[in-house]
Design an enzyme around this catalytic site. Structure first.
Site, mmCIF file in Angstrom:
data_model
loop_
_atom_site.group_PDB
_atom_site.id
_atom_site.type_symbol
_atom_site.label_atom_id
_atom_site.label_comp_id
_atom_site.label_asym_id
_atom_site.label_seq_id
_atom_site.Cartn_x
_atom_site.Cartn_y
_atom_site.Cartn_z
ATOM 1 N N GLU A 156 10.910 -2.507 2.275
ATOM 2 C CA GLU A 156 10.650 -1.320 1.574
ATOM 3 C C GLU A 156 11.827 -0.458 1.608
ATOM 4 O OE1 GLU A 156 7.150 0.427 0.905
ATOM 5 O OE2 GLU A 156 7.901 2.269 -0.100
ATOM 6 N N ASP B 182 -2.274 0.465 -0.138
ATOM 7 C CA ASP B 182 -2.771 1.811 -0.134
ATOM 8 C C ASP B 182 -2.286 2.860 -1.090
ATOM 9 O OD1 ASP B 182 -0.635 1.960 1.294
ATOM 10 O OD2 ASP B 182 -1.428 2.420 3.274
#
Ligand code: KIV
Length: 279
Positions: free
Chosen positions: A184, A46
């Site tokens: 992440e 995204d």
């Protein structure tokens, strides 16, 4: 032709202690080249909201938009596995809506979807989606879709308690059926510890050298996106300069009459041309 990379291939990489690669792509040609280059997983992240559509963050993109880019990438990716990010709020309101949106991505060519976060609801969704035939890549650590809750871009798992919490989430996601987990912005020692305790592969996005795989946003790698560069991204090319250079040359050639040239035009036969001026 190379065999299609599947969840099974990635699991075999993990078991053989062999690293694999993942990169984002948002269009047909880029996907084709990444596939040709041997990239194992192509992610329609995204991040496309920011790098391809110019939105301020990733929360503004919707299912319809992600679906269009998924379809384009899937057409170009013959061997690479195609994973689509489920956009913000497309999977968190209720399970039937989530499964329907996940189904849209699979029907449009994704081989799997990526979901951010870990709580009771996400664990149930991972389980149900996998059971229904849509494999799930999980994503924990810094989760950009929750940046308004987190309060910024902060490194996650920075101490023992936070690392153990991430490990607990990763183990729950593995148990629920996730086939891989993106970590992440996690310190590499924490990511290493978590990776060693899991049977499924971990994919580092700014989580250091010891995960089973690496993922980056391709526009960072190509040097195309220039609004900012995350510390963990490596720039391998300078596409911005290439684009600027080509566009400036074209601009000059058009304005000086240097484009198009004799080879770049369609011609009438001399007879037809003569008629034009004598009829
Ligand atoms: O949106 C994205 O590109 C991602 C990353 C893991 C690169 O989620």
């Amino acid at each position: 032709m190379k065999n299609k990379i599947t969840v099974k291939t990635l699991q075999k990489y993990k078991e053989a202690n062999e690293k694999f690669s993942a990169l984002t792509a948002y269009d047909y040609s880029t996907a084709k080249y990444l596939d040709e280059a041997g990239i194992d997983v192509i992610l329609i992240g995204d991040s496309l909201a920011m790098v391809a559509l110019g939105y301020e963050n990733t929360t503004s993109i919707g299912v319809e938009e992600m679906m269009i880019f998924t379809r384009a990438v899937a057409k170009g990716a013959k061997s690479s596995m195609v994973v689509t990010d489920m956009p913000f709020m497309s999977y968190t309101t209720d399970i039937p809506t989530a499964l329907s949106n996940i189904g849209t991505m699979i029907k449009n060519g994704a081989n799997a979807v990526k979901l951010e976060g870990c709580n009771e609801y996400i664990l149930e969704l991972v389980k149900r989606s996998t059971q229904m035939g849509a494999p799930v890549m999980a994503h924990i650590g810094f989760t950009p879709q929750s940046q308004n809750v987190i309060g910024g871009h902060y490194i996650q798992g920075k101490n023992i308690n936070a690392t153990l919490k991430l490990l607990e989430q990763a183990q729950q996601l593995e148990k629920a059926g996730a086939f891989a987990i993106v970590l992440e912005m996690v310190p590499e020692e924490s990511a290493k510890y978590i990776s060693e305790k899991l049977s499924i592969p971990t994919i580092s996005c700014g989580a250091g050298r010891y995960c089973d795989a690496q993922v980056l946003v391709s526009d960072d790698l190509f040097g195309k996106f220039s609004d900012f560069k995350p510390k963990f991204a490596r720039k391998y090319g300078d596409m911005k300069s290439l684009i600027l250079d080509c566009a400036k040359q074209y601009n000059n050639d058009v304005k000086s009459g240097n484009f198009p040239n004799e080879d770049e035009v369609f011609k009438l036969t001399p007879e037809e041309c003569a008629l034009l001026y004598t009829h």
